[in-house]
Motif scaffolding. Structure first.
Motif, PDB file in Angstrom:
ATOM      1  N   ASN A  41       0.806  -1.217   0.000  1.00  0.00           N
ATOM      2  CA  ASN A  41       0.000   0.000   0.000  1.00  0.00           C
ATOM      3  C   ASN A  41       0.842   1.272   0.000  1.00  0.00           C
ATOM      4  N   ALA A  68      -6.468   4.435  -2.358  1.00  0.00           N
ATOM      5  CA  ALA A  68      -5.283   3.908  -1.665  1.00  0.00           C
ATOM      6  C   ALA A  68      -5.131   4.547  -0.283  1.00  0.00           C
ATOM      7  N   ARG A  72      -5.324   2.510   3.295  1.00  0.00           N
ATOM      8  CA  ARG A  72      -4.283   2.662   4.322  1.00  0.00           C
ATOM      9  C   ARG A  72      -4.884   3.119   5.643  1.00  0.00           C
TER      10      ARG A  72
END
Length: 181
Positions: A41, A68, A72
């Motif tokens: 990630n 993304a 996270r």
């Protein structure tokens, strides 16, 4: 048709941005386990940040970057509170550039449907449904719509959404897992 239009948009972006974007997409696609995701990630985020720096008008990259950040924040680093703001900004930028971008609605739905936002089921599911109205082949939109259904007790609807996600993408580990659950 959607593929042709996506390819044409992709060709209009700067070559370095395309390369970063493609590398990020491949890396994200090979991050199906929790451990792989945790390791990959940050790399995906770095590549997507390079993409939008090289081409700030690359809407798909903005949406994927927002997603993304959400992943996270939600799965790997809930203590990094600035990720929420970064995600909102990237997703808003994607939608301002391309208001009919399905992946931006998936990203926004996932951002909304977090503990930090108190899981607004209806609001998030509206984004997932909107993404599906724009592109009925988005397995992740179906997967996350199914998750919302589970959380509000609509088990048969959830099962149908997970099965539809798996039918579209047999490699969708999240939907496969949820079906088993």
């Amino acid at each position: 048709l959607v593929g042709i239009v996506t390819w044409q948009v992709f060709l209009k972006t700067r070559p370095d941005a395309r390369a970063f974007f493609q590398e990020a997409k491949v890396l994200a696609a090979h991050s199906s386990s929790h451990l792989e995701g945790r390791l990959n990630n940050p790399k995906v985020i770095t590549l997507l940040e390079k993409t939008v720096k090289a081409d700030p008008n690359f809407a798909e990259a903005q949406a994927e970057l927002g997603l993304a950040y959400v992943i996270r924040l939600f799965l790997y680093a809930p203590e990094e509170k600035d990720l929420e703001t970064k995600a909102y900004l990237a997703i808003d930028r994607a939608l301002s550039l391309k208001p009919d971008l399905p992946v931006a609605y998936v990203a926004r739905g996932r951002l909304k449907w977090t503990p930090f936002n108190h899981f607004p089921h209806e609001d998030a599911s509206n984004d997932f449904r909107h993404a599906l109205a724009l592109d009925p082949n988005l397995d992740e939109a179906r997967h996350y719509l199914g998750l919302v259904f589970v959380h509000v007790g609509l088990i048969e609807e959830a099962r149908a959404a997970f099965k539809a996600a798996v039918a579209l993408n047999p490699s969708n580990n999240g939907a496969q897992y949820r079906l088993g659950e």
